[in-house]
Write an enzyme that holds these catalytic residues in place. Structure first.
Site, PDB file in Angstrom:
ATOM      1  N   ASN A 129       0.858  -1.181   0.000  1.00  0.00           N
ATOM      2  CA  ASN A 129       0.000   0.000   0.000  1.00  0.00           C
ATOM      3  C   ASN A 129       0.894   1.232   0.000  1.00  0.00           C
ATOM      4  O   ASN A 129       1.393   1.655   1.036  1.00  0.00           O
ATOM      5  CB  ASN A 129      -0.922  -0.011   1.219  1.00  0.00           C
ATOM      6  CG  ASN A 129      -1.897  -1.164   1.160  1.00  0.00           C
ATOM      7  OD1 ASN A 129      -2.888  -1.109   0.420  1.00  0.00           O
ATOM      8  ND2 ASN A 129      -1.603  -2.232   1.891  1.00  0.00           N
ATOM      9  N   GLU A 130       1.088   1.757  -1.186  1.00  0.00           N
ATOM     10  CA  GLU A 130       2.004   2.874  -1.384  1.00  0.00           C
ATOM     11  C   GLU A 130       1.307   4.193  -1.065  1.00  0.00           C
ATOM     12  O   GLU A 130       0.080   4.231  -0.911  1.00  0.00           O
ATOM     13  CB  GLU A 130       2.478   2.873  -2.846  1.00  0.00           C
ATOM     14  CG  GLU A 130       3.224   1.615  -3.269  1.00  0.00           C
ATOM     15  CD  GLU A 130       4.658   1.543  -2.743  1.00  0.00           C
ATOM     16  OE1 GLU A 130       5.009   2.278  -1.791  1.00  0.00           O
ATOM     17  OE2 GLU A 130       5.435   0.739  -3.288  1.00  0.00           O
ATOM     18  N   PRO A 131       2.059   5.307  -0.966  1.00  0.00           N
ATOM     19  CA  PRO A 131       1.444   6.610  -0.726  1.00  0.00           C
ATOM     20  C   PRO A 131       0.248   6.834  -1.646  1.00  0.00           C
ATOM     21  O   PRO A 131       0.320   6.560  -2.852  1.00  0.00           O
ATOM     22  CB  PRO A 131       2.584   7.584  -1.033  1.00  0.00           C
ATOM     23  CG  PRO A 131       3.811   6.816  -0.632  1.00  0.00           C
ATOM     24  CD  PRO A 131       3.529   5.395  -1.014  1.00  0.00           C
TER      25      PRO A 131
END
Ligand code: F6R
Length: 244
Positions: A144-146
């Site tokens: 879950n990236e920025p």
């Protein structure tokens, strides 16, 4: 905060072992949410030791891994399937049917349905009892990236450039590093009954500080952990070294 990663990892492994044993006495299953990467390696090493030397059985353990690169063949050297076998599953008595790792081989049009089934399966086992997490330099948990949403579920995501740079050496160069992955969502992770985010070394000090000190924001996905009481940050002194 522990003096070093090994001491911290042994403690985490012992706590997992206590739950596994307690559930065994009740003839119940335990659901573990597992991570890959360098961070959980000592935990797995200690769990393997407990199995070999202390008779800890994993017959009642069900596992769900956080993520897998996409596309990815399970028998590839870089797959998380290979990682989990090498560091844990090949050395313990977990039942192969109880192991779940997102499938990196699916055609794109099948992924949505597969991800929903992954969520439903976790729920059918009663949810995750203990979720292990590492943290990426971007503040990602799982992949879950920025920008990841608080209520995101298991899905196909694009990998952040920093994350791909960090993974490049494993793939023999950034051009060979996958651009996508299947990951549990923030909401999937936060639904776990107990969450332990581990971080070791000076390389993680800055993102640990940002996560601890920033407001809750999708720009640092790990900050969502701060909204939940069942979350613990397990740090070595180096990863904690930038904290006030
Ligand atoms: C791995 C995962 C990632 C890693 C993170 C830290 O399954 O979901 O979020 O935990 O990238 O990686 P390491 O531990 O290699 O520093």
């Amino acid at each position: 905060v522990y003096p070093d990663a090994k001491t911290a990892s042994i403690d985490v492994a012992q706590r997992i072992a206590s739950l596994v044993r307690a559930k065994q006495r009740e003839a119940e299953q335990v659901v573990l949410g597992l991570a890959t990467g360098s961070t959980p390696m000592y935990v797995y090493e200690e769990l393997v030791r407990l199995h070999r030397e202390d008779g800890l059985s994993f017959r009642n353990v069900v596992s769900f891994n956080l993520d897998e690169y996409y596309p990815m063949q399970p028998d590839s050297q870089q797959s998380y399937v290979t990682f989990m076998k090498k560091h844990l599953f090949d050395h313990i008595d977990i039942q192969p049917d109880n192991v779940h790792i997102p499938d990196g081989t699916l055609p794109k049009e099948k992924i949505k349905e597969y991800c929903l089934a992954y969520e439903n399966k976790i729920a059918a086992f009663g949810g995750i009892d203990i979720q292990l997490l590492g943290i990426g330099r971007t503040g990602h948990i799982g992949f879950n990236e920025p920008g990841a949403e608080r209520y995101s579920k298991t899905r196909l995501v694009e990998l952040n450039d920093v994350t791909r740079t960090d993974a490049a050496s494993t793939f023999g160069g950034k051009e060979y590093t996958p651009t996508e992955a299947i990951t549990m969502g923030i909401d999937t992770i936060l639904a776990a009954k107990k969450i332990m985010l581990m971080a070791w070394g000076t390389g993680k000090a800055e993102i640990v500080k940002k996560t601890m000190e920033s407001e809750i924001t999708a720009e640092i996905p790990a900050t969502f952990l701060k909204t939940c009481e069942q979350v613990e940050f397990v740090l070595d002194s180096e990863a904690a070294s930038s904290l006030a």
